[in-house]
Design an enzyme around this catalytic site. Structure first.
Site, PDB file in Angstrom:
ATOM      1  N   LYS A 110      15.070 -32.137-117.489  1.00 21.34           N
ATOM      2  CA  LYS A 110      15.091 -30.706-117.173  1.00 21.34           C
ATOM      3  C   LYS A 110      16.253 -30.401-116.223  1.00 21.34           C
ATOM      4  O   LYS A 110      16.974 -29.425-116.376  1.00 21.34           O
ATOM      5  CB  LYS A 110      13.758 -30.300-116.535  1.00 21.34           C
ATOM      6  CG  LYS A 110      13.377 -28.896-116.891  1.00 21.34           C
ATOM      7  CD  LYS A 110      11.927 -28.588-116.644  1.00 21.34           C
ATOM      8  CE  LYS A 110      11.678 -27.131-117.065  1.00 21.34           C
ATOM      9  NZ  LYS A 110      10.333 -26.734-116.846  1.00 21.34           N
ATOM     10  N   LYS A 189      11.857 -38.456-133.013  1.00 22.67           N
ATOM     11  CA  LYS A 189      10.486 -38.649-132.553  1.00 22.67           C
ATOM     12  C   LYS A 189       9.686 -37.346-132.717  1.00 22.67           C
ATOM     13  O   LYS A 189      10.183 -36.277-132.373  1.00 22.67           O
ATOM     14  CB  LYS A 189      10.504 -39.054-131.073  1.00 22.67           C
ATOM     15  CG  LYS A 189       9.148 -39.390-130.532  1.00 22.67           C
ATOM     16  CD  LYS A 189       9.125 -39.355-129.027  1.00 22.67           C
ATOM     17  CE  LYS A 189       8.060 -38.390-128.582  1.00 22.67           C
ATOM     18  NZ  LYS A 189       7.910 -38.211-127.173  1.00 22.67           N
ATOM     19  N   LYS A 192       6.301 -31.739-129.914  1.00 24.90           N
ATOM     20  CA  LYS A 192       6.230 -30.273-129.923  1.00 24.90           C
ATOM     21  C   LYS A 192       7.551 -29.678-129.464  1.00 24.90           C
ATOM     22  O   LYS A 192       7.994 -28.657-129.975  1.00 24.90           O
ATOM     23  CB  LYS A 192       5.121 -29.812-128.973  1.00 24.90           C
ATOM     24  CG  LYS A 192       3.775 -29.730-129.646  1.00 24.90           C
ATOM     25  CD  LYS A 192       2.664 -29.544-128.626  1.00 24.90           C
ATOM     26  CE  LYS A 192       1.443 -30.310-129.082  1.00 24.90           C
ATOM     27  NZ  LYS A 192       0.598 -30.771-127.985  1.00 24.90           N
TER      28      LYS A 192
HETATM   29  P1  TYM Z   1       0.807 -36.095-124.471  1.00 18.78           P
HETATM   30  O1  TYM Z   1      -0.230 -35.029-124.443  1.00 18.78           O
HETATM   31  O2  TYM Z   1       2.223 -35.665-124.536  1.00 18.78           O
HETATM   32  O3  TYM Z   1       0.571 -37.053-125.703  1.00 18.78           O
HETATM   33  C1  TYM Z   1      -0.706 -37.671-125.943  1.00 18.78           C
HETATM   34  C2  TYM Z   1      -0.477 -39.050-126.513  1.00 18.78           C
HETATM   35  O4  TYM Z   1       0.248 -38.981-127.747  1.00 18.78           O
HETATM   36  C3  TYM Z   1       1.332 -39.910-127.728  1.00 18.78           C
HETATM   37  N1  TYM Z   1       2.440 -39.412-128.573  1.00 18.78           N
HETATM   38  C4  TYM Z   1       3.081 -40.158-129.496  1.00 18.78           C
HETATM   39  N2  TYM Z   1       2.909 -41.418-129.900  1.00 18.78           N
HETATM   40  C5  TYM Z   1       3.717 -41.882-130.893  1.00 18.78           C
HETATM   41  N3  TYM Z   1       4.682 -41.143-131.502  1.00 18.78           N
HETATM   42  C6  TYM Z   1       4.889 -39.853-131.136  1.00 18.78           C
HETATM   43  N4  TYM Z   1       5.815 -39.134-131.773  1.00 18.78           N
HETATM   44  C7  TYM Z   1       4.076 -39.303-130.084  1.00 18.78           C
HETATM   45  N5  TYM Z   1       4.008 -38.093-129.473  1.00 18.78           N
HETATM   46  C8  TYM Z   1       3.005 -38.189-128.545  1.00 18.78           C
HETATM   47  C9  TYM Z   1       1.728 -39.995-126.257  1.00 18.78           C
HETATM   48  O5  TYM Z   1       2.426 -41.177-125.979  1.00 18.78           O
HETATM   49  C10 TYM Z   1       0.374 -39.943-125.571  1.00 18.78           C
HETATM   50  O6  TYM Z   1      -0.213 -41.228-125.481  1.00 18.78           O
HETATM   51  N6  TYM Z   1       1.230 -37.510-119.703  1.00 18.78           N
HETATM   52  C11 TYM Z   1       0.418 -37.691-120.894  1.00 18.78           C
HETATM   53  C12 TYM Z   1      -1.035 -37.305-120.678  1.00 18.78           C
HETATM   54  C13 TYM Z   1      -1.685 -38.042-119.547  1.00 18.78           C
HETATM   55  C14 TYM Z   1      -2.052 -39.424-119.558  1.00 18.78           C
HETATM   56  C15 TYM Z   1      -2.634 -39.663-118.281  1.00 18.78           C
HETATM   57  C16 TYM Z   1      -1.950 -40.452-120.500  1.00 18.78           C
HETATM   58  C17 TYM Z   1      -2.032 -37.506-118.342  1.00 18.78           C
HETATM   59  N7  TYM Z   1      -2.595 -38.491-117.577  1.00 18.78           N
HETATM   60  C18 TYM Z   1      -3.124 -40.937-117.923  1.00 18.78           C
HETATM   61  C19 TYM Z   1      -2.436 -41.728-120.152  1.00 18.78           C
HETATM   62  C20 TYM Z   1      -2.999 -41.956-118.868  1.00 18.78           C
HETATM   63  C21 TYM Z   1       1.002 -36.796-121.985  1.00 18.78           C
HETATM   64  O7  TYM Z   1       1.707 -35.848-121.696  1.00 18.78           O
HETATM   65  O8  TYM Z   1       0.611 -37.102-123.245  1.00 18.78           O
END
Ligand code: TYM
Length: 321
Positions: A110, A189, A192
């Site tokens: 960002k 990848k 969103k």
């Molecule tokens: P988030 O909401 O962006 O994504 C949720 C999960 O989906 C996985 N993911 C993917 N895996 C493979 N290929 C892709 N193209 C892809 N896009 C998304 C992400 O790796 C994730 O596992 N910060 C985290 C949420 C969070 C969290 C935590 C996760 C908050 N606290 C504690 C684990 C432990 C997030 O933004 O995920």
């Protein structure tokens, strides 16, 4: 194994979320203890419409349940319903080096684009560390974009333990190699923010239209192609049976087919793959009170665990007199 993971309620879940992470949650829910939550505090750094955030949060819980998370086996809750985590976040923040957080990609990207960043985004990885450490989790199933955050969590836990004694369990990421990075319809990848997603619960007609837009190369039809590394084939492999995958791989190597055929096969396979969750989702969406009950019960169980860990941490750093 004590498993924990979270997903942000920022809109409808896509194939990356499912194949990278949620599918692992379902596989791991029979482990000793597992905690899964909807990360609404994290989402607050981007979703600033209160009605929408509340709606997305309930929707995300419904999505997880529809995809097979069983509240009798796993604990499912909303992040902000366990306030102990926010308190623990402060404890960790007092020892979090600025340089470490400045290197984290969400903030760094960002800033590099010259966009204004806030303290919430800067401290995003610390809150994520608190999420993980609050439940003594040792295993965190995620896609590979979250690896850096888990490294930060390990750093913060190690430095706290070094200063105040063995308070936190050291967690490890769990990644599925085959789908650690699910490609989007443009081959990048799936994310969103790249606007290249295939949503799990799109209606099949809309899904089919999107699949038809998947980018492909312009090699002539009769030329044999190597399936590995082709994002259309990769997406097909996720939803096809192993026989179908093999047959499609052979077709690629033989050549003489059109990408339109593959896209049609992909749309058919996807429709079949998500048919059951789709009908479960419709049923759950008509029972929001039941979903809220499941979340309240999960929050209670989550707080029980997190309050023990928080008490341990407060004691260790001199907050209990
Ligand atoms: P988030 O909401 O962006 O994504 C949720 C999960 O989906 C996985 N993911 C993917 N895996 C493979 N290929 C892709 N193209 C892809 N896009 C998304 C992400 O790796 C994730 O596992 N910060 C985290 C949420 C969070 C969290 C935590 C996760 C908050 N606290 C504690 C684990 C432990 C997030 O933004 O995920």
């Amino acid at each position: 194994m004590r498993v924990l993971s979270g997903i942000q309620p920022t809109g409808r879940p896509h194939w990356g979320n499912y194949f990278g992470a949620i599918r692992q949650y379902i596989d791991l829910q029979d482990e000793q203890e597992s905690y899964y939550f909807v990360a609404n505090l994290h989402a607050l750094t981007t979703v600033r419409d209160p009605k929408l955030l509340a709606e997305y949060t309930l929707d995300a819980a419904i999505d997880l349940l529809a995809l097979g998370l069983d509240p009798a086996r796993a604990t499912l809750f909303v992040q902000s319903d366990v306030p102990e985590v926010s308190e623990l976040c402060w404890l960790l923040m007092t020892g979090a080096p600025m340089g470490l957080l400045e290197r984290c990609h969400a903030y760094k990207d960002k800033k590099a684009k010259g966009l204004p960043a806030d303290a919430g985004l800067f401290n995003y990885p610390v809150l994520m560390a608190a999420d993980i450490l609050a439940y003594d989790a040792d295993t965190v199933p995620v896609g590979d974009d979250q690896l850096q955050h888990i490294e930060v969590c390990r750093d913060l836990a190690a430095s706290f333990n070094h200063q105040f004694g063995e308070v936190f369990v050291m967690p490890k990421a769990k990644i599925l190699d085959a789908s650690a990075k699910v490609p989007g319809i443009d081959g990048e990848k799936m994310s969103k923010s790249y606007n290249n997603t295939l949503e799990i619960f799109d209606d099949p007609k809309a899904q089919r239209k999107k699949i038809m837009r998947i980018t492909t190369d312009s090699r002539p039809m009769d030329q044999p192609k190597e399936p590995a590394g082709d994002h259309l084939f990769q997406l097909y492999s996720l939803v096809a049976t192993s026989d179908q995958r093999e047959a499609m791989g052979a077709l690629y190597r033989r050549g003489g087919f059109g990408y339109g055929e593959v896209k049609k096969a992909l749309a058919d396979a996807a429709e079949r793959y998500f048919a059951e969750p789709r009908s479960r989702r419709a049923e759950l969406a008509s029972q929001p009170a039941r979903v809220r009950e499941i979340l309240a019960d999960g929050a209670e169980r989550g707080r029980k665990k997190a309050s023990q860990v928080l008490a341990r941490a407060k004691e260790a750093c001199g907050l209990i007199i």
